[in-house]
Scaffold this motif. Structure first.
Motif, mmCIF file in Angstrom:
data_model
loop_
_atom_site.group_PDB
_atom_site.id
_atom_site.type_symbol
_atom_site.label_atom_id
_atom_site.label_comp_id
_atom_site.label_asym_id
_atom_site.label_seq_id
_atom_site.Cartn_x
_atom_site.Cartn_y
_atom_site.Cartn_z
ATOM 1 N N ILE A 1 -0.968 -17.788 -11.102
ATOM 2 C CA ILE A 1 -2.385 -17.781 -10.734
ATOM 3 C C ILE A 1 -2.628 -16.845 -9.543
ATOM 4 O O ILE A 1 -3.655 -16.159 -9.476
ATOM 5 C CB ILE A 1 -2.887 -19.227 -10.455
ATOM 6 C CG1 ILE A 1 -4.386 -19.258 -10.208
ATOM 7 C CG2 ILE A 1 -2.178 -19.855 -9.277
ATOM 8 C CD1 ILE A 1 -5.213 -19.096 -11.464
ATOM 9 N N ASP A 2 -1.654 -16.765 -8.619
ATOM 10 C CA ASP A 2 -1.798 -15.855 -7.467
ATOM 11 C C ASP A 2 -1.868 -14.408 -7.934
ATOM 12 O O ASP A 2 -2.597 -13.599 -7.355
ATOM 13 C CB ASP A 2 -0.607 -16.000 -6.504
ATOM 14 C CG ASP A 2 -0.499 -17.402 -5.936
ATOM 15 O OD1 ASP A 2 -1.552 -17.999 -5.665
ATOM 16 O OD2 ASP A 2 0.633 -17.888 -5.773
ATOM 17 N N VAL A 3 -1.064 -14.098 -8.952
ATOM 18 C CA VAL A 3 -1.064 -12.724 -9.472
ATOM 19 C C VAL A 3 -2.413 -12.405 -10.102
ATOM 20 O O VAL A 3 -3.001 -11.353 -9.854
ATOM 21 C CB VAL A 3 0.076 -12.539 -10.500
ATOM 22 C CG1 VAL A 3 0.004 -11.161 -11.131
ATOM 23 C CG2 VAL A 3 1.433 -12.750 -9.834
ATOM 24 N N VAL A 4 -2.922 -13.335 -10.898
ATOM 25 C CA VAL A 4 -4.198 -13.086 -11.574
ATOM 26 C C VAL A 4 -5.326 -12.936 -10.559
ATOM 27 O O VAL A 4 -6.206 -12.089 -10.702
ATOM 28 C CB VAL A 4 -4.507 -14.218 -12.575
ATOM 29 C CG1 VAL A 4 -5.844 -13.975 -13.261
ATOM 30 C CG2 VAL A 4 -3.396 -14.309 -13.615
ATOM 31 N N LEU A 5 -5.275 -13.739 -9.507
ATOM 32 C CA LEU A 5 -6.322 -13.681 -8.472
ATOM 33 C C LEU A 5 -6.443 -12.294 -7.844
ATOM 34 O O LEU A 5 -7.514 -11.904 -7.393
ATOM 35 C CB LEU A 5 -6.045 -14.717 -7.382
ATOM 36 C CG LEU A 5 -6.562 -16.133 -7.663
ATOM 37 C CD1 LEU A 5 -5.999 -17.118 -6.652
ATOM 38 C CD2 LEU A 5 -8.080 -16.179 -7.642
ATOM 39 N N THR B 1 -5.148 0.136 1.133
ATOM 40 C CA THR B 1 -3.700 -0.045 1.251
ATOM 41 C C THR B 1 -3.123 0.651 2.480
ATOM 42 O O THR B 1 -2.197 0.146 3.094
ATOM 43 C CB THR B 1 -2.983 0.472 -0.006
ATOM 44 O OG1 THR B 1 -3.502 1.762 -0.316
ATOM 45 C CG2 THR B 1 -3.242 -0.433 -1.181
ATOM 46 N N LYS B 2 -3.690 1.805 2.846
ATOM 47 C CA LYS B 2 -3.168 2.514 4.018
ATOM 48 C C LYS B 2 -3.371 1.684 5.274
ATOM 49 O O LYS B 2 -2.472 1.573 6.114
ATOM 50 C CB LYS B 2 -3.879 3.857 4.187
ATOM 51 C CG LYS B 2 -3.235 4.973 3.410
ATOM 52 C CD LYS B 2 -3.947 6.286 3.666
ATOM 53 C CE LYS B 2 -3.593 7.276 2.576
ATOM 54 N NZ LYS B 2 -4.484 8.425 2.569
ATOM 55 N N LEU B 3 -4.556 1.112 5.389
ATOM 56 C CA LEU B 3 -4.860 0.278 6.548
ATOM 57 C C LEU B 3 -3.910 -0.922 6.604
ATOM 58 O O LEU B 3 -3.327 -1.239 7.650
ATOM 59 C CB LEU B 3 -6.316 -0.192 6.483
ATOM 60 C CG LEU B 3 -6.736 -1.156 7.590
ATOM 61 C CD1 LEU B 3 -6.828 -0.419 8.920
ATOM 62 C CD2 LEU B 3 -8.064 -1.824 7.260
ATOM 63 N N ILE B 4 -3.722 -1.557 5.452
ATOM 64 C CA ILE B 4 -2.868 -2.744 5.416
ATOM 65 C C ILE B 4 -1.431 -2.369 5.778
ATOM 66 O O ILE B 4 -0.759 -3.076 6.541
ATOM 67 C CB ILE B 4 -2.912 -3.398 4.015
ATOM 68 C CG1 ILE B 4 -4.327 -3.925 3.714
ATOM 69 C CG2 ILE B 4 -1.897 -4.514 3.883
ATOM 70 C CD1 ILE B 4 -4.795 -5.017 4.636
ATOM 71 N N ASN B 5 -0.961 -1.220 5.262
ATOM 72 C CA ASN B 5 0.403 -0.804 5.593
ATOM 73 C C ASN B 5 0.546 -0.497 7.074
ATOM 74 O O ASN B 5 1.590 -0.783 7.675
ATOM 75 C CB ASN B 5 0.798 0.410 4.759
ATOM 76 C CG ASN B 5 1.249 0.005 3.367
ATOM 77 O OD1 ASN B 5 1.761 -1.098 3.188
ATOM 78 N ND2 ASN B 5 1.050 0.868 2.398
ATOM 79 N N THR B 6 -0.485 0.101 7.670
ATOM 80 C CA THR B 6 -0.433 0.385 9.102
ATOM 81 C C THR B 6 -0.386 -0.920 9.904
ATOM 82 O O THR B 6 0.404 -1.058 10.839
ATOM 83 C CB THR B 6 -1.670 1.208 9.522
ATOM 84 O OG1 THR B 6 -1.767 2.345 8.669
ATOM 85 C CG2 THR B 6 -1.575 1.643 10.960
ATOM 86 N N ALA C 1 -1.040 -8.738 -1.892
ATOM 87 C CA ALA C 1 -1.282 -7.808 -2.993
ATOM 88 C C ALA C 1 -0.555 -6.487 -2.769
ATOM 89 O O ALA C 1 0.072 -5.950 -3.672
ATOM 90 C CB ALA C 1 -2.784 -7.572 -3.164
ATOM 91 N N VAL C 2 -0.623 -5.969 -1.553
ATOM 92 C CA VAL C 2 0.018 -4.689 -1.255
ATOM 93 C C VAL C 2 1.540 -4.830 -1.330
ATOM 94 O O VAL C 2 2.240 -3.929 -1.781
ATOM 95 C CB VAL C 2 -0.427 -4.156 0.121
ATOM 96 C CG1 VAL C 2 0.402 -2.963 0.536
ATOM 97 C CG2 VAL C 2 -1.902 -3.785 0.084
#
Lengths: 240, 264
Positions: A82-86, B169-174, B154-155
């Motif tokens: 579910i975390d992946v789908v979110l 993604t750049k901001l998150i990586n920084t 996510a990143v």
């Protein structure tokens, strides 16, 4: 399209109509994944334009759902289905804000659609190839895309799963344009409406047939064309 | 607990707790992203900052913090702009950082303070004032992680997809690089530059045996970290041996036992 001095894609000129289901085949290293990345705006072409729904890829990407190749994932990553789908609901979501009840609802619906809701709390690493593929499709669908890009979706599954998979895609299609790339000609079943061949250059006629000479150009050698009976026929019936 | 009468020991335990919190948060993310080597590079770059601090006659930890943060940012830029693989970039950064440190220490006239403390740490020497700074850094790490949780996850899991769905993604990586840099410097006092990697990886790797959730991994690895520090500290006190090395060896032994237990 060039990278590190080597031309990966050149003279690509093709357009996909809304509602199409296009299959792109070509050998490994033929630039299939790169083509998808160009459409997504992840890679910029050195020459030419790419328009996604009439916009630059970066602006059109909110209309695109992406299902990457399965093997790029770290299966050890501690995450539930579910975390992946979110993650598909991240678009437009401000930082600092957790997923909402609505996001959760949409994610569950997407899992329902791909028939994976019973696995929602499972560890992603414990899924089979086919199951993970469905979860990744749910993740792409949850952002309600108009165009779905699938990269080698059936590379790690066996034939029955593959057939089920295409039936699933067929059911999801209403209003969604699909582009699917694969190196495996056998994958392109009756469900695919149009077929393109890609190996640096693209051979596309907006039809479902593959011309043997295109295939030869793409694979660099004569390829045996075998049609697996009528349901899976991708080539016109051959009459002597 | 008569040992707790000693102020330095109380400070050491408190420092151990604060260090464990930082390792739990940052170490877990580093381990699941498989960026341990990057953390090693950033930790060693800190030695450049220590050298500069010694040369300028200011608190080497402060200069190390500034230097490491700037290097981490520079590293992020270099990886974006230059056509170089991440592990080569890390190796280069690692060596140059250490070289800068050695150079400035060499240039320092007169008495040079003991550098072993920075390389191998001494948790018994953490001044009270620094505990407040560490607590502040912990709070910062905690707040940032909570704020960017879904983006960080996510990143870490699938950066391309994160980009496609519009995550910056750049901001998150920084942000992530900054988190690594501050935690590494924070660990210098306790275990030293050379041993930082142990407290970043071992608690996180050990916690994997007990949970499959990232959040719980952080919590459990915090407990592990604290346990390693306390046992190590006690043994080092008991046998009068160097604290940093003892803590790391306790962690290493625990890791081996856990792995062995898992196998059997």
């Amino acid at each position: 399209m060039e990278r590190e001095g080597q031309t990966i894609l050149e003279d690509i000129n093709f357009s996909v109509q809304e509602g199409d289901f296009v299959g792109i085949i070509g050998p490994n290293g033929g630039g299939k994944t790169t083509l998808l990345k160009v459409i997504l705006g992840l890679v910029k072409p050195s020459r030419g334009d790419v328009l996604v729904f009439g916009k630059e890829p970066e602006e059109g990407r909110h209309l695109v759902g992406y299902v990457p190749q399965e093997r790029i994932f770290d299966r050890d990553f501690p995450l539930r289905v579910i975390d992946v789908v979110l993650m598909g609901r991240l678009r437009g979501k401000g930082m600092f804000r957790p997923y909402s009840r609505e996001d959760m609802q949409k994610a569950l619906e997407a899992l329902e659609l791909v028939e994976m809701s019973h696995l929602k709390d499972r560890q992603i690493g414990s899924l089979s190839g086919g199951e993970l593929q469905r979860v990744l499709i749910a993740r792409a669908l949850v952002s309600e895309p108009k165009l779905l890009l699938l990269d080698e979706p059936t590379a790690n599954v066996d034939l029955p799963v593959e057939t089920e998979f295409f039936e699933l895609l067929e059911g999801l299609r209403k209003g969604i344009t699909i582009i699917l790339v694969t190196h495996d000609i056998g994958v392109l079943s009756t469900y695919v409406e149009k077929i393109a061949c890609l190996n640096r250059k693209m051979y596309y006629h907006g039809t479902k047939e593959i011309r043997p000479e295109d295939l030869e150009a793409v694979y660099g050698c004569p390829v045996d064309l075998i049609a697996h009976g009528v349901p899976h026929r991708v080539f016109r019936e051959h009459r002597p | 607990m008569s040992l707790l009468q000693y102020e330095f020991l109380r400070n050491a335990l408190l420092a151990g707790f604060l260090v464990s919190v930082a390792c739990a948060i940052v170490g877990t993310l580093i381990v699941v992203r498989r960026m341990v080597f990057l953390a090693g590079g950033i930790a060693h770059v800190a030695f450049g900052g220590v050298g500069i601090g010694v040369f300028l006659g200011i608190d080497p930890i402060r200069s190390a913090l500034v230097f490491t943060v700037l290097s981490a940012l520079g590293m992020g830029l270099a990886l974006e702009r230059l056509e170089i693989s991440e592990d080569s970039a890390i190796g280069i950064l690692w060596a140059i950082g250490m070289a800068i440190g050695a150079l400035f220490v060499g240039l320092t006239p007169g008495y040079v303070p003991d550098l072993m403390g920075y390389l191998f740490g001494n948790i018994l020497m953490v001044p009270t004032g620094e505990l407040a700074v560490m607590a502040l850094l912990d709070l910062g790490l905690f707040a940032v992680t909570l704020s960017f949780w879904k983006e960080l996850v996510a990143v870490s899991f699938d950066p391309e997809f994160a980009w496609v769905v519009g995550v910056r993604t750049k901001l998150i990586n920084t942000v992530f690089l900054l988190m690594i840099a501050t935690s590494c410097v924070m660990l210098i006092r306790a275990v030293g530059i050379v041993l930082v990697l142990a407290l970043i990886t071992i608690p996180a790797v050990s916690s994997r045996h007990f949970t499959k959730s990232l959040g719980w991994m952080m919590f459990i690895s915090g407990l592990f970290g604290l346990g390693f520090v306390m046992v190590g500290l006690y043994l080092s006190f008991l046998f009068d041996i160097p604290s940093g090395a003892t803590i790391v060896l306790v962690a290493g032994l625990a890791f081996l036992l856990l792995e062995g237990f898992k196998k059997s």
